[in-house]
Motif scaffolding. Structure first.
Motif, PDB file in Angstrom:
ATOM      1  N   ILE A  19       4.853  -9.858   2.413  1.00 56.24           N
ATOM      2  CA  ILE A  19       5.944 -10.719   2.857  1.00 56.24           C
ATOM      3  C   ILE A  19       5.525 -11.581   4.049  1.00 56.24           C
ATOM      4  N   THR A  20       4.879 -10.979   5.033  1.00 59.40           N
ATOM      5  CA  THR A  20       4.575 -11.685   6.283  1.00 59.40           C
ATOM      6  C   THR A  20       3.133 -12.171   6.372  1.00 59.40           C
ATOM      7  N   LYS A  21       2.268 -11.710   5.464  1.00 60.54           N
ATOM      8  CA  LYS A  21       0.838 -12.039   5.516  1.00 60.54           C
ATOM      9  C   LYS A  21       0.190 -11.523   6.800  1.00 60.54           C
ATOM     10  N   LYS A  22       0.865 -10.537   7.420  1.00 63.24           N
ATOM     11  CA  LYS A  22       0.315  -9.852   8.586  1.00 63.24           C
ATOM     12  C   LYS A  22       0.159  -8.373   8.237  1.00 63.24           C
ATOM     13  N   ARG A  23      -0.907  -7.796   8.745  1.00 60.57           N
ATOM     14  CA  ARG A  23      -1.185  -6.405   8.419  1.00 60.57           C
ATOM     15  C   ARG A  23      -0.518  -5.498   9.445  1.00 60.57           C
ATOM     16  N   LEU A  24       0.409  -4.667   8.964  1.00 63.99           N
ATOM     17  CA  LEU A  24       1.088  -3.727   9.846  1.00 63.99           C
ATOM     18  C   LEU A  24       0.082  -2.710  10.373  1.00 63.99           C
ATOM     19  N   LEU A  25       0.062  -2.499  11.687  1.00 57.43           N
ATOM     20  CA  LEU A  25      -0.875  -1.613  12.394  1.00 57.43           C
ATOM     21  C   LEU A  25      -2.308  -2.128  12.376  1.00 57.43           C
ATOM     22  N   GLY A  26      -2.509  -3.345  11.886  1.00 57.49           N
ATOM     23  CA  GLY A  26      -3.817  -3.989  11.997  1.00 57.49           C
ATOM     24  C   GLY A  26      -4.934  -3.272  11.268  1.00 57.49           C
ATOM     25  N   ASP A  27      -6.047  -3.100  11.960  1.00 58.04           N
ATOM     26  CA  ASP A  27      -7.246  -2.521  11.360  1.00 58.04           C
ATOM     27  C   ASP A  27      -7.044  -1.057  10.969  1.00 58.04           C
ATOM     28  N   VAL A  28      -6.123  -0.373  11.650  1.00 58.64           N
ATOM     29  CA  VAL A  28      -5.880   1.041  11.329  1.00 58.64           C
ATOM     30  C   VAL A  28      -5.340   1.189   9.911  1.00 58.64           C
ATOM     31  N   SER A  29      -4.373   0.334   9.543  1.00 60.27           N
ATOM     32  CA  SER A  29      -3.804   0.427   8.203  1.00 60.27           C
ATOM     33  C   SER A  29      -4.811   0.034   7.131  1.00 60.27           C
ATOM     34  N   CYS A  30      -5.727  -0.870   7.470  1.00 62.59           N
ATOM     35  CA  CYS A  30      -6.757  -1.256   6.498  1.00 62.59           C
ATOM     36  C   CYS A  30      -7.672  -0.091   6.150  1.00 62.59           C
ATOM     37  N   ARG A  31      -7.792   0.855   7.045  1.00 61.66           N
ATOM     38  CA  ARG A  31      -8.658   2.008   6.797  1.00 61.66           C
ATOM     39  C   ARG A  31      -7.860   3.217   6.273  1.00 61.66           C
ATOM     40  N   ILE A  32      -6.646   3.415   6.803  1.00 62.80           N
ATOM     41  CA  ILE A  32      -5.876   4.593   6.439  1.00 62.80           C
ATOM     42  C   ILE A  32      -5.275   4.467   5.041  1.00 62.80           C
ATOM     43  N   VAL A  91     -13.498  10.056   2.737  1.00 63.05           N
ATOM     44  CA  VAL A  91     -13.901   9.615   4.078  1.00 63.05           C
ATOM     45  C   VAL A  91     -14.650   8.283   4.066  1.00 63.05           C
ATOM     46  N   PRO A  92     -15.534   8.005   3.073  1.00 63.49           N
ATOM     47  CA  PRO A  92     -16.209   6.694   3.072  1.00 63.49           C
ATOM     48  C   PRO A  92     -15.273   5.502   3.044  1.00 63.49           C
ATOM     49  N   GLU A  93     -14.047   5.685   2.542  1.00 65.18           N
ATOM     50  CA  GLU A  93     -13.099   4.571   2.524  1.00 65.18           C
ATOM     51  C   GLU A  93     -12.732   4.131   3.942  1.00 65.18           C
ATOM     52  N   ILE A  94     -12.718   5.060   4.887  1.00 70.23           N
ATOM     53  CA  ILE A  94     -12.396   4.707   6.272  1.00 70.23           C
ATOM     54  C   ILE A  94     -13.471   3.806   6.864  1.00 70.23           C
ATOM     55  N   LEU A  95     -14.709   4.052   6.487  1.00 71.56           N
ATOM     56  CA  LEU A  95     -15.822   3.278   7.031  1.00 71.56           C
ATOM     57  C   LEU A  95     -16.104   2.013   6.235  1.00 71.56           C
ATOM     58  N   LEU A  96     -15.482   1.894   5.053  1.00 74.59           N
ATOM     59  CA  LEU A  96     -15.805   0.768   4.179  1.00 74.59           C
ATOM     60  C   LEU A  96     -14.939  -0.453   4.426  1.00 74.59           C
ATOM     61  N   TRP A  97     -13.682  -0.236   4.815  1.00 68.73           N
ATOM     62  CA  TRP A  97     -12.735  -1.346   4.935  1.00 68.73           C
ATOM     63  C   TRP A  97     -12.598  -1.779   6.386  1.00 68.73           C
ATOM     64  N   GLN A  98     -12.269  -3.053   6.569  1.00 68.81           N
ATOM     65  CA  GLN A  98     -11.969  -3.584   7.899  1.00 68.81           C
ATOM     66  C   GLN A  98     -11.069  -4.807   7.772  1.00 68.81           C
ATOM     67  N   LEU A  99     -10.422  -5.141   8.872  1.00 67.71           N
ATOM     68  CA  LEU A  99      -9.465  -6.246   8.890  1.00 67.71           C
ATOM     69  C   LEU A  99     -10.191  -7.575   9.023  1.00 67.71           C
ATOM     70  N   ALA A 100      -9.720  -8.574   8.273  1.00 66.80           N
ATOM     71  CA  ALA A 100     -10.280  -9.927   8.333  1.00 66.80           C
ATOM     72  C   ALA A 100      -9.135 -10.934   8.390  1.00 66.80           C
ATOM     73  N   GLN A 101      -9.433 -12.121   8.885  1.00 69.63           N
ATOM     74  CA  GLN A 101      -8.441 -13.188   9.004  1.00 69.63           C
ATOM     75  C   GLN A 101      -8.951 -14.440   8.322  1.00 69.63           C
TER      76      GLN A 101
END
Length: 307
Positions: A19-32, A91-101
């Motif tokens: 909806i907002t094109k913003k990631r809730l909790l930022g980089d944390v949500s991208c990994r969790i 666990v590798p999923e936590i290290l694989l993803w990151q936030l981008a803009q």
């Protein structure tokens, strides 16, 4: 319970991002979020395998009709192995993803999204392992989280039916016990079918994206990823309902618990006694996934409250 965690934590994050094109909790949500979603696949996979083994043991037990209830400590140990194992493999999923803009070419608004790219700040050995996981992720998904539970369940059901058919020729089992066994087998088959139908689109999309990603736009890739996530949310919504509907003892216990919580400390002793009697009758008539002895049931006692 893990399906509830997925719907409670991951679904709002995904909807907020769309909806907002913003990631809730930022980089944390991208990994969790990916970590919890992959852990959900692992929990379902290994749970189906454990239930298949239990049905096989029920069919091959020499005294299946008088099989005792499994101890709570044993069940908790199995659940701990399933959960810890699933979370460890994720666990590798936590290290694989990151936030981008990225800036939208149409509206010029800065959009946040998650990208599958290991961080360069990781140690060299860990970075190489995560990179290897990324390259093998598609086939790991397909082999472990799709083929394993389906093949395992089908194999256990075929062996169980073969053994049950042989035993029916040599000895006649109790009608109630046979119905209970058949009902529990149908429950596992139903859970496996739902899981297979909901994970097939993701595996097909992963294979297509792996070989055709250079020819696909970013909008198409994002749409496929969103469809895969909502199939996972659909599985998490349907699986508990299907389990409560197909497994009658579990559904009855759930309804008794809900009625107990709704009524609270009701002064109506007669209704409490009736609820307690029906609950005890349900528990003695059949079990959820472990068969109780049916010899000389204890007399029903009138309890003051079902709680």
């Amino acid at each position: 319970f893990w399906d509830f965690l997925i719907l409670f934590f991951c679904l709002p994050v995904v909807i907020f991002n769309e909806i907002t094109k913003k990631r809730l909790l930022g980089d944390v949500s991208c990994r969790i979020v990916p970590f919890m979603e992959v852990s959900s696949l692992g929990v379902t996979t290994f749970s189906l395998c454990a239930l298949g083994i239990d049905r096989f043991h029920a069919a091959t037990s020499p005294q299946a009709s008088a099989r005792p209830i499994e101890q709570c400590q044993s069940i908790i140990a199995k659940l701990a192995v399933i959960w810890v194992g699933s979370m460890t493999l994720s666990v590798p999923e936590i290290l694989l993803w990151q936030l981008a803009q990225d800036t939208s070419p149409v509206s010029g608004v800065v959009m946040e999204y998650c990208t599958m790219k290991p961080s360069s700040n990781l140690p060299e050995s860990v970075y190489s392992l995560v990179l290897t996981y990324q390259n093998a992720r598609m086939w790991w998904y397909f082999g472990c989280y799709f083929c394993l539970p389906i093949l395992f369940t089908v194999s256990c059901q075929l062996v169980t039916r073969r053994i049950s058919g042989t035993e029916k020729k040599t000895e006649c089992r109790g009608t109630k016990h046979s119905q209970c066994e058949s009902h529990l087998n149908c429950t596992i088959i139903g859970l496996t079918i739902i899981y297979g139908l909901c994970t097939t689109p993701e595996n097909v999309c992963n294979i297509v994206v792996a070989y055709m990603s250079p020819d696909m736009s970013k909008q198409t890739l994002d749409l496929l990823n969103l469809i895969n996530q909502f199939f996972l949310f659909f599985k998490c919504s349907v699986t508990p309902v299907l389990l409560l509907c197909l497994c009658r003892p579990l559904g009855q216990a759930f309804m008794d618990c809900c009625c107990c919580c709704c009524e609270g400390c009701s002064p109506d002793t007669a209704s409490s006694e009736g609820s307690a009697d029906s609950k005890l009758k349900t528990e003695m008539s059949s079990s959820i996934f472990f068969d109780k002895p049916r010899e000389s049931p204890p007399p029903l006692l009138a309890l003051g409250t079902p709680c």
